[in-house]
Write an enzyme that holds these catalytic residues in place. Structure first.
Site, mmCIF file in Angstrom:
data_model
loop_
_atom_site.group_PDB
_atom_site.id
_atom_site.type_symbol
_atom_site.label_atom_id
_atom_site.label_comp_id
_atom_site.label_asym_id
_atom_site.label_seq_id
_atom_site.Cartn_x
_atom_site.Cartn_y
_atom_site.Cartn_z
ATOM 1 N N ASP A 160 38.965 36.047 -16.557
ATOM 2 C CA ASP A 160 40.313 35.417 -15.929
ATOM 3 C C ASP A 160 41.548 35.701 -16.994
ATOM 4 O O ASP A 160 41.780 35.019 -17.818
ATOM 5 C CB ASP A 160 40.255 33.967 -15.636
ATOM 6 N N LYS B 44 51.778 39.006 -18.069
ATOM 7 C CA LYS B 44 51.272 39.371 -16.659
ATOM 8 C C LYS B 44 52.480 39.546 -15.494
ATOM 9 O O LYS B 44 52.093 40.179 -14.721
ATOM 10 C CB LYS B 44 50.295 37.982 -16.326
ATOM 11 N N GLU C 238 41.863 36.202 -7.633
ATOM 12 C CA GLU C 238 41.608 34.888 -8.387
ATOM 13 C C GLU C 238 41.015 33.734 -7.316
ATOM 14 O O GLU C 238 39.992 33.174 -7.639
ATOM 15 C CB GLU C 238 42.850 34.519 -8.871
ATOM 16 N N ASP D 131 45.779 27.848 -5.615
ATOM 17 C CA ASP D 131 45.711 28.233 -7.021
ATOM 18 C C ASP D 131 47.074 28.414 -7.349
ATOM 19 O O ASP D 131 47.979 29.506 -7.243
ATOM 20 C CB ASP D 131 44.950 29.564 -7.225
HETATM 21 N N1 ATP Z 1 48.588 18.489 -16.842
HETATM 22 C C1 ATP Z 1 49.282 19.331 -16.645
HETATM 23 N N2 ATP Z 1 50.552 19.199 -15.691
HETATM 24 C C2 ATP Z 1 51.342 20.041 -15.457
HETATM 25 N N3 ATP Z 1 51.107 21.461 -15.651
HETATM 26 C C3 ATP Z 1 50.168 21.658 -16.389
HETATM 27 C C4 ATP Z 1 49.165 20.800 -16.808
HETATM 28 N N4 ATP Z 1 48.300 21.452 -17.583
HETATM 29 C C5 ATP Z 1 48.506 22.741 -17.507
HETATM 30 N N5 ATP Z 1 49.629 22.758 -16.851
HETATM 31 C C6 ATP Z 1 50.517 24.084 -16.570
HETATM 32 O O1 ATP Z 1 49.477 25.008 -16.109
HETATM 33 C C7 ATP Z 1 49.986 26.266 -16.149
HETATM 34 C C8 ATP Z 1 48.901 27.226 -16.961
HETATM 35 O O2 ATP Z 1 48.033 27.057 -15.538
HETATM 36 P P1 ATP Z 1 46.630 28.286 -15.790
HETATM 37 O O3 ATP Z 1 46.116 28.092 -17.216
HETATM 38 O O4 ATP Z 1 45.810 27.926 -14.713
HETATM 39 O O5 ATP Z 1 47.420 29.491 -15.568
HETATM 40 P P2 ATP Z 1 47.199 31.021 -15.708
HETATM 41 O O6 ATP Z 1 45.827 31.110 -15.287
HETATM 42 O O7 ATP Z 1 47.312 31.250 -17.069
HETATM 43 O O8 ATP Z 1 48.177 31.818 -14.906
HETATM 44 P P3 ATP Z 1 48.071 32.635 -13.519
HETATM 45 O O9 ATP Z 1 46.806 32.235 -12.968
HETATM 46 O O10 ATP Z 1 49.267 32.191 -12.731
HETATM 47 O O11 ATP Z 1 48.268 33.941 -13.885
HETATM 48 C C9 ATP Z 1 51.045 26.159 -17.287
HETATM 49 O O12 ATP Z 1 52.312 26.450 -16.651
HETATM 50 C C10 ATP Z 1 50.916 24.800 -17.800
HETATM 51 O O13 ATP Z 1 52.120 24.354 -18.040
HETATM 52 MG MG MG Z 2 45.140 31.526 -12.996
#
Ligand code: ATP
Ligand code: MG
Length: 595
Positions: free
Chosen positions: A8, A70, A147, A170
């Site tokens: 991922d 990204k 995804e 998502d």
């Molecule tokens: N407890 C929480 N409350 C609010 N937001 C959160 C919390 N934990 C994580 N996040 C937010 O979730 C986001 C990251 O999520 P995730 O790891 O799913 O994204 P990603 O997979 O990297 O991104 P994408 O799927 O968009 O490419 C960040 O913006 C982070 O601040």
């Molecule tokens: Mg993601």
């Protein structure tokens, strides 16, 4: 059977997983962390850092650190790290490479293939760039997986016996996707997907940071937007506060050393309520619901007819998101699916299907869709007028993939010898309101009066979301075909080779000891930095500043500062870059707090 891992590649965090028997499992990084921040930086010696080590220097050295790359995938933009520039593909390749190394350390053998996930709403160019990034990292990426489809696979594996409609919502750091699926007898059929590849938690952070900027300006007359480091610190504080607000009604944002006045550092503190955050992000969350409605409509499913709503992505933890989604569906979203890991686990399931690690008896099968309409630009005659710039759809959105469709077009002018095929994605009637994907010229059309010559245009959209266009001049039978992404942004083979060599050279194998598997081609060692540069490294400076500050502090504070200094010294001695970056970040905070 060769190993294939599932990756991922997220805007904020990336994860790698594999099939451990019949179950997908996350592969931890050397530090034990299950997620690797998708952050890349250059250290003071000019070597590349990835993950926690890079994230640790985001606020102290924003000029040579990059996050959220990204968002730039598939564009011609360059990313600046200090004095150097990189393509977004190269930066993503570095993240993939770190994950590859983690997997190789975990297995003790080489890993050279991965299923990589992308947002369902990623365009062709963005998908191609992701494949290229894999190749640069030394990973074959034959399979790109959407995804939300991956998340559905992870969920579906545990609910094979159910017959129901499921929605996967998502919301990650930078992208939003929603998919509507039908499940029956182990088949997961994606009926429709929609989304926005430029909306995520990062936007929530920026929105809250704007509020903090205004408060800081109002109360302290400091414009933090003008100072890159302070700006980065505000953004990071906004993200922290946002997370806290998922669990509590209020959070304190506290930043030391925002300015120096009369020789003394100025600090800033403000309380932010959940309500303030919610007021600011409400329009963003509302816009995700529009995508949900559109996907439901395309799937011909009523919100009330959905049996399960699966929330994934870190931003789905925001209470307002849960609340608004629950309201739309009239039911609480499902708990029990890990919002951080579901996509990576699903990618591993797909990898398992590819290698045969998941037996046919398990009986899981998945189909996917092309979430947007694909077509070409045409001219139409209105009376005696020719109107150009009209969009003619060939593949309607949410067609099940792979899909191949042909439309026949006639020449628009007398004696026309060439046809310009311009390919677009979108639903607007005029191409200017859609996304341009690429173009090419069909030549050798026999001259004749307008409308006399016909050209068949075939679009084939494969399971990876890559579009192939074929044209045939009907009168001559002459065919031509291109993969649409011969876009100028795409790297040539030579560029790829030289880029791979460059990344090898600059890659800091300074990940924890043993991180580099012996099966990897040995990277060219980076030239030793000149002594003066090494001495001026910020880690040295910061440490010295910490030691200076230690003198004359009250015992309690001295103990806290001393502990951080010791930890930093140990990490430096051990050459553990991730730990160095972490302790540096802490030291910076402690020093600020002392001011
Ligand atoms: N407890 C929480 N409350 C609010 N937001 C959160 C919390 N934990 C994580 N996040 C937010 O979730 C986001 C990251 O999520 P995730 O790891 O799913 O994204 P990603 O997979 O990297 O991104 P994408 O799927 O968009 O490419 C960040 O913006 C982070 O601040
Ligand atoms: Mg993601």
């Amino acid at each position: 059977m060769a190993r294939i891992v599932g990756i991922d590649l997220g805007t904020t965090n990336s994860l790698v997983a594999f099939m451990d028997g019949e179950r997908p499992r996350i592969i931890p990084a050397a530090t034990g962390a299950r997620m690797t921040p998708s952050v890349v930086g250059l250290d003071a010696r000019g070597r590349l850092l990835v993950g926690d080590a890079a994230k640790g220097q985001l606020t102290v050295a924003p000029e040579r650190t990059v996050a959220e790359v990204k968002r730039l995938m598939g564009s011609a933009e360059r990313v600046r790290l200090g004095e150097r520039t990189y393509s977004p593909t190269e930066i993503s390749a570095l993240v993939l490479r770190a994950l590859k190394e983690d997997a190789e350390r975990f297995f003790g053998e080489a890993v050279d293939e991965a299923v990589v996930t992308v947002p369902a709403y990623f365009t062709d160019a963005q998908r191609q760039a992701t494949k290229d990034a894999g190749q640069l990292a030394g990973l074959r990426v034959d399979r790109i997986l959407n995804e939300p489809t991956a998340a559905a696979l992870a969920y579906g594996l545990d609910h094979l016996d159910k017959e129901q409609t499921v929605v996967v919502y998502d919301l990650g750091g930078g992208t939003f996707d929603v998919s509507v699926l039908e499940m029956y007898e182990g088949v997961l059929e994606v009926k429709a997907s929609a989304g926005n590849n430029r909306l995520g938690g990062g936007d929530f952070d920026r929105s809250l940071a704007d509020w903090i900027f205004e408060e800081m300006e109002r109360t302290h007359a400091v414009d933090a937007r003008r100072d890159p480091r302070l700006r980065a610190r505000v953004l990071s504080a906004a993200e922290e506060a946002k997370r806290q607000l998922s669990g509590s009604e209020a959070a304190i944002v506290s930043l030391g050393g925002i300015a120096v006045r009369g020789g003394a550092p100025v600090s800033f503190e403000v309380e932010v309520s959940r309500r303030t955050l919610e007021e600011r992000i409400e329009p963003l969350v509302r816009s995700t619901l529009e995508s949900v409605r559109s996907a439901l409509a395309d799937a011909k499913v009523e919100a009330r007819g959905v049996a399960e709503v699966v929330l994934v992505g870190g931003s789905s933890r925001v209470p307002l998101v849960r609340r608004m989604v629950a309201e739309l569906f009239g039911k609480e979203p499902r708990r029990g699916v890990d919002p951080d890991e579901a996509v990576a686990l699903g990618a591993a399931v797909q990898a398992g299907l590819k290698t045969g690690a998941i037996s046919a008896q398990t009986g899981i099968m998945i189909t996917d869709v092309c979430p947007f309409t694909l077509g070409v630009e045409v001219s139409a005659t209105a009376g005696s007028q020719i109107v150009g710039g009209m969009f003619s759809p060939i593949i309607p959105r949410n067609s099940t993939v792979p899909v191949s469709r042909t439309e026949i077009y006639a020449t628009a002018g007398d004696q026309q010898r060439v046809v310009e095929v311009r390919v677009f994605q979108g639903d607007a009637r005029m191409v200017r309101n859609n996304v341009f994907l690429g173009q090419y010229t069909v030549e050798g059309i026999p001259p004749g009066p307008k409308g006399s010559q016909k050209v068949a245009i075939t679009f084939s959209y494969d399971i990876n979301g890559i579009l192939q266009v074929t044209t045939k001049v009907l009168s001559t039978g002459k065919e031509a075909s291109i993969t649409i992404d011969k876009s100028p942004e795409r790297m040539s083979i030579e560029e790829r080779t030289s880029s791979a060599a460059r990344l090898d050279r600059e890659w800091a194998p300074g990940r924890p000891a043993g991180a580099a598997a012996s099966t990897l081609a040995a990277p060219t060692p980076a030239a030793a930095p000149p002594a003066a540069e090494a001495a001026a490294a910020p880690e040295g400076e910061l440490l010295a500043a910490g030691k200076r500050r230690l003198a004359g502090l009250p015992a309690a504070q001295a103990a806290e500062l001393g502990a951080v200094i010791t930890a930093l010294e140990q990490a430096m001695k051990a050459g553990d870059r991730a730990a160095v970056a972490r302790h540096e970040a802490r030291l910076t905070d402690v020093l600020f707090a002392l001011e």
